[in-house]
Design a protein around this motif. Structure first.
Motif, PDB file in Angstrom:
ATOM      1  N   ALA A 170     -16.012   1.037  -1.061  1.00  0.00           N
ATOM      2  CA  ALA A 170     -14.675   0.617  -0.612  1.00  0.00           C
ATOM      3  C   ALA A 170     -13.601   1.444  -1.306  1.00  0.00           C
ATOM      4  O   ALA A 170     -13.790   1.955  -2.417  1.00  0.00           O
ATOM      5  CB  ALA A 170     -14.458  -0.867  -0.894  1.00  0.00           C
ATOM      6  N   SER A 171     -12.490   1.539  -0.641  1.00  0.00           N
ATOM      7  CA  SER A 171     -11.321   2.258  -1.183  1.00  0.00           C
ATOM      8  C   SER A 171     -10.131   1.310  -1.194  1.00  0.00           C
ATOM      9  O   SER A 171     -10.034   0.394  -0.369  1.00  0.00           O
ATOM     10  CB  SER A 171     -11.017   3.484  -0.319  1.00  0.00           C
ATOM     11  OG  SER A 171      -9.788   4.070  -0.700  1.00  0.00           O
ATOM     12  N   ARG A 172      -9.267   1.516  -2.142  1.00  0.00           N
ATOM     13  CA  ARG A 172      -8.043   0.710  -2.208  1.00  0.00           C
ATOM     14  C   ARG A 172      -6.800   1.583  -1.964  1.00  0.00           C
ATOM     15  O   ARG A 172      -5.700   1.248  -2.354  1.00  0.00           O
ATOM     16  CB  ARG A 172      -7.926   0.027  -3.571  1.00  0.00           C
ATOM     17  CG  ARG A 172      -9.062  -0.959  -3.842  1.00  0.00           C
ATOM     18  CD  ARG A 172      -9.015  -2.141  -2.877  1.00  0.00           C
ATOM     19  NE  ARG A 172     -10.112  -3.069  -3.125  1.00  0.00           N
ATOM     20  CZ  ARG A 172     -11.201  -3.135  -2.394  1.00  0.00           C
ATOM     21  NH1 ARG A 172     -11.371  -2.275  -1.369  1.00  0.00           N
ATOM     22  NH2 ARG A 172     -12.144  -4.008  -2.668  1.00  0.00           N
ATOM     23  N   GLU A 204     -12.284   5.893  -8.911  1.00  0.00           N
ATOM     24  CA  GLU A 204     -11.568   5.995 -10.181  1.00  0.00           C
ATOM     25  C   GLU A 204     -12.355   6.897 -11.136  1.00  0.00           C
ATOM     26  O   GLU A 204     -13.591   6.874 -11.164  1.00  0.00           O
ATOM     27  CB  GLU A 204     -11.361   4.618 -10.808  1.00  0.00           C
ATOM     28  CG  GLU A 204     -10.465   3.705  -9.978  1.00  0.00           C
ATOM     29  CD  GLU A 204     -10.213   2.384 -10.683  1.00  0.00           C
ATOM     30  OE1 GLU A 204     -10.705   2.204 -11.820  1.00  0.00           O
ATOM     31  OE2 GLU A 204      -9.509   1.529 -10.092  1.00  0.00           O
ATOM     32  N   GLY A 215     -11.625  -0.822   3.231  1.00  0.00           N
ATOM     33  CA  GLY A 215     -10.858  -1.282   2.074  1.00  0.00           C
ATOM     34  C   GLY A 215      -9.497  -0.633   1.982  1.00  0.00           C
ATOM     35  O   GLY A 215      -8.612  -1.102   1.260  1.00  0.00           O
ATOM     36  N   SER A 216      -9.282   0.450   2.738  1.00  0.00           N
ATOM     37  CA  SER A 216      -7.991   1.144   2.709  1.00  0.00           C
ATOM     38  C   SER A 216      -6.990   0.428   3.611  1.00  0.00           C
ATOM     39  O   SER A 216      -7.345  -0.299   4.555  1.00  0.00           O
ATOM     40  CB  SER A 216      -8.151   2.592   3.184  1.00  0.00           C
ATOM     41  OG  SER A 216      -9.083   3.280   2.386  1.00  0.00           O
ATOM     42  N   MET A 217      -5.746   0.628   3.303  1.00  0.00           N
ATOM     43  CA  MET A 217      -4.644   0.222   4.194  1.00  0.00           C
ATOM     44  C   MET A 217      -4.248   1.460   4.989  1.00  0.00           C
ATOM     45  O   MET A 217      -3.877   2.481   4.413  1.00  0.00           O
ATOM     46  CB  MET A 217      -3.448  -0.286   3.392  1.00  0.00           C
ATOM     47  CG  MET A 217      -2.152  -0.371   4.182  1.00  0.00           C
ATOM     48  SD  MET A 217      -2.083  -1.746   5.325  1.00  0.00           S
ATOM     49  CE  MET A 217      -1.775  -3.087   4.166  1.00  0.00           C
ATOM     50  N   THR A 268      -3.849   3.575   0.230  1.00  0.00           N
ATOM     51  CA  THR A 268      -2.972   3.359   1.386  1.00  0.00           C
ATOM     52  C   THR A 268      -2.757   4.710   2.046  1.00  0.00           C
ATOM     53  O   THR A 268      -2.241   5.653   1.424  1.00  0.00           O
ATOM     54  CB  THR A 268      -1.620   2.756   0.976  1.00  0.00           C
ATOM     55  OG1 THR A 268      -1.858   1.469   0.393  1.00  0.00           O
ATOM     56  CG2 THR A 268      -0.706   2.608   2.180  1.00  0.00           C
ATOM     57  N   SER A 290     -10.151  -3.578   6.058  1.00  0.00           N
ATOM     58  CA  SER A 290      -9.038  -2.617   6.113  1.00  0.00           C
ATOM     59  C   SER A 290      -7.983  -3.148   7.084  1.00  0.00           C
ATOM     60  O   SER A 290      -8.317  -3.639   8.168  1.00  0.00           O
ATOM     61  CB  SER A 290      -9.517  -1.240   6.580  1.00  0.00           C
ATOM     62  OG  SER A 290     -10.209  -0.575   5.561  1.00  0.00           O
ATOM     63  N   ASN A 343     -16.286   4.628  -7.634  1.00  0.00           N
ATOM     64  CA  ASN A 343     -15.490   3.798  -6.718  1.00  0.00           C
ATOM     65  C   ASN A 343     -14.041   4.283  -6.639  1.00  0.00           C
ATOM     66  O   ASN A 343     -13.098   3.499  -6.624  1.00  0.00           O
ATOM     67  CB  ASN A 343     -15.526   2.329  -7.137  1.00  0.00           C
ATOM     68  CG  ASN A 343     -16.920   1.730  -7.025  1.00  0.00           C
ATOM     69  OD1 ASN A 343     -17.745   2.183  -6.225  1.00  0.00           O
ATOM     70  ND2 ASN A 343     -17.200   0.712  -7.831  1.00  0.00           N
ATOM     71  N   GLU A 367     -15.974  -6.046   3.270  1.00  0.00           N
ATOM     72  CA  GLU A 367     -14.754  -5.324   2.889  1.00  0.00           C
ATOM     73  C   GLU A 367     -13.888  -5.174   4.139  1.00  0.00           C
ATOM     74  O   GLU A 367     -14.416  -5.072   5.256  1.00  0.00           O
ATOM     75  CB  GLU A 367     -15.074  -3.947   2.309  1.00  0.00           C
ATOM     76  CG  GLU A 367     -15.713  -3.980   0.940  1.00  0.00           C
ATOM     77  CD  GLU A 367     -14.732  -4.363  -0.157  1.00  0.00           C
ATOM     78  OE1 GLU A 367     -13.494  -4.361   0.115  1.00  0.00           O
ATOM     79  OE2 GLU A 367     -15.181  -4.664  -1.275  1.00  0.00           O
TER      80      GLU A 367
END
Length: 630
Positions: A152-154, A96, A170-172, A156, A243, A94, A241
């Motif tokens: 999903a990604s967190r 990490e 999930g990204s900004m 930016t 974005s 995910n 999820e």
């Protein structure tokens, strides 16, 4: 084959597949790739179903989906990569880095083994291969039979240049306008999950480009901003999820700034205003004046404004208006000629707008001359006119007080021979002082040269230019007058001293033939006296006084005595009018006497007191001593 080993929607779209057998990317030559120098890493993809060695052990290659069953005791994830230099393999879950432990093991062949998998092990595992030339990454989904799973990604992501950008859900995402945006929603689940897209919690219509979990937003604009959500649902449940998409607009110049107009109206008519511009604006002001400098920019998000002077940030003591978009300068003399700039910045970029300040200087000017003092000859000069100028306009000379005055030198002009002209001398004195006389002067024709010498010319040379001036004229034509005095009058005026009086006579102005004229016509002549002192026996007088009478009292406050005072002629001793003696002070004719306290006081009756007052006032004529109470 197990039913839960089949590929699921949203994941297969990212696989580069052509058959059910092992393949390598077209960029890799399997036969010669290992011997090719300087090759970027490439991970081998296999799409054959996961191999179940036993009821409790699953072995699979990348590009598959692993669905865990209740009896699964081990999952082995293979990752094979080629490249030169040999790639380094690392694993991430995910997004990490995987932290290896007694359940998560890295095998010698770089495979990842999960022992006794639990629900916490569900997720997307990515194998990353990298060397000095680049990297490659492929992921695999490990999920439970039931509720769907979304990769999903967190992160930016900020895109300020690329015309196309792809991010995981999930990204900004912050991107410039007119870019093509792809949001990838990679889903795993058994049975296959249905993907639905939403914008700001409103379901997107089929007009949007949606394909296998990929949402394409073409040519994005500010209206496309919002929260985009991907919902994956099957009969076991659903997961969502989201974005956030922010559309960036780099700072851009505006043609006007409304706040500057408002600030200028409140600042007063003597304040100058100017807008900065990318190409550069210019403001020319007089010393000591004030100015408003506007930075008219727009952008999304709203740009931050930084003011600079000659490339250096301005000190905080300068006042900023309209959220920093207006720089107020109370006194431009605090600066020298230089360049002001406003730096507008946001996440999409920056814009610099420039304004050059020019401060006018008070200066002396000698660009004008007076008219030439002569039209010819040798004395014609022009004097420079010293003026104080500000931007070409003349101002009060006091403004140039601190500027050194230039030296002024007369300039020769019209230095040339003059035309022939009549020259005259001064008039001679009049032959008579009155009654009509004659004056004469000398008239000659001459020419003044440029060297200052006079050259005699013929009379005809001047006569052609002008008429000959006269050389004779009448003068003092006023009649001859004189003062005439009458005989002295009698010496009988008021006495001004012993035997001294005043006598008078009349003075007239008349002509030589005896005609009386106004005294003004004789005003230039010395006027004879009209009065003089004279001797007369009438003024031979003096004051004569008698002896004092006996004091009316021997003591007390009412004693007085009197005497007789007459103006008499010195020779005859006969009394005359007192005004003849007025040139000397008149002696007193009474005085107090015996002003001493009485030993035995005596009260006087009203009649006795009146009698005493009468004596004091001189009404008692008798020289005999009074026998009354006084």
């Amino acid at each position: 084959e197990y039913p839960f080993h089949r590929r699921v929607s949203g994941f297969t779209s990212s696989l580069r597949t052509s058959s059910a057998e092992t393949f390598v990317p077209t960029s890799v030559d399997l036969a010669n790739g290992l011997h090719r120098p300087h090759q970027k890493p490439a991970i081998l993809r296999k799409i054959s179903a996961a191999q179940q060695l036993s009821a409790s052990e699953v072995v699979t290659h990348l590009g598959q989906t692993v669905v865990l069953a209740s009896g699964t005791l081990s999952v082995l994830l293979h990752c094979e990569a080629v490249g030169n230099p040999k790639p380094t393999i690392s694993w991430a879950k995910n997004g990490e880095e995987v932290k290896y432990n007694d359940r998560l093991l890295l095998q010698p062949d770089d495979s990842l083994q999960i022992l006794a998998p639990v629900e916490a092990d569900v997720g997307f595992y990515a194998c990353n291969a990298s060397n000095a030339l680049g990297s490659d990454s492929v992921s695999i989904a490990v999920t439970l039979a039931g509720k769907p799973l979304i990769k999903a990604s967190r992160a930016t992501v900020i895109n300020t240049e690329s015309p196309a950008v792809t991010v995981d859900i999930g990204s900004m995402l912050k991107t410039i306008q007119r870019a093509n945006v792809s949001i990838n929603c990679q889903v795993a689940g058994v049975p296959e999950a249905k993907v639905t897209w939403f914008k700001n919690n409103v379901k997107l219509s089929s007009t949007h480009h949606q394909h296998d979990g990929l949402l394409l937003i073409a040519n994005v604009s500010l209206s496309d901003q919002g929260l985009y959500s991907c919902k994956a649902a099957n009969l076991h449940g659903e997961v969502t999820e989201s974005s956030q998409l922010l559309v960036l607009e780099p700072p851009r110049p505006l043609p006007y700034l409304e706040d500057l107009t408002a600030a200028l109206s409140s600042a007063g008519p003597s304040t100058h205003s100017v807008l900065t511009s990318p190409s550069g604006a210019k403001l020319t002001v007089s010393p000591g004046s004030s100015a408003l400098i506007g930075c008219a920019v727009d952008g999304h998000p709203t740009p931050n404004i930084t003011w600079l002077y000659s490339g250096e940030p301005l000190s905080p003591r300068h006042q900023l208006l309209a959220a920093g978009r207006i720089l107020q300068i109370l006194n431009v003399s605090d600066f020298t000629d230089g360049e002001f700039s406003c730096l507008a910045q946001n996440e999409a970029g920056s814009l610099t707008q420039i304004m050059s300040l020019a401060i006018q200087e008070y200066r002396w000017s000698v660009d004008r001359l007076t008219a030439c003092s002569a039209s010819c000859g040798h004395r014609g000069v022009q004097l420079p006119q010293l003026r104080c100028l500000l931007d070409g306009a003349e101002v009060n000379s006091s403004y140039c007080g601190e500027t050194p005055r230039p030296s002024l030198q007369p300039i020769a002009c019209n230095r040339r021979d003059c035309p022939s002209r009549w020259m005259v001398t001064s008039w001679s004195p009049c032959s008579r002082s009155c009654g009509g006389g004659i004056q004469t002067r000398r008239v000659t024709c001459q020419r003044l040269t440029a060297k200052g010498s006079s050259v005699p010319m013929s009379t005809e040379a001047c006569a052609q230019v002008s008429k000959r001036p006269v050389d004779t004229q009448n003068c003092n034509r006023q009649p001859c007058v004189e003062w005439v005095a009458s005989s002295w009058g009698q010496c009988n005026g008021p006495c001004i001293g012993p035997r001294l009086a005043v006598q008078h006579r009349q003075i007239f102005c008349q002509t030589k033939d005896g005609t009386s004229v106004s005294s003004d016509q004789c005003s230039s002549l010395p006027r004879p006296l009209s009065t003089q002192n004279c001797w007369t026996d009438v003024c031979g007088v003096h004051w004569r006084v008698s002896l004092w009478t006996v004091c009316t009292a021997t003591c007390g406050n009412y004693g007085f005595q009197s005497r007789r005072v007459d103006c008499v002629h010195i020779r005859t001793s006969k009394p005359v009018m007192e005004h003849h003696c007025s040139w000397r002070p008149r002696p007193a004719n009474w005085q107090r006497c015996n002003i001493t306290p009485c030993e035995n006081g005596t009260l006087l009756t009203r009649g006795e007191a009146e009698q005493c007052r009468s004596r004091k006032e001189g009404r008692v004529v008798s020289q005999k001593r009074s026998t009354g109470p006084c």
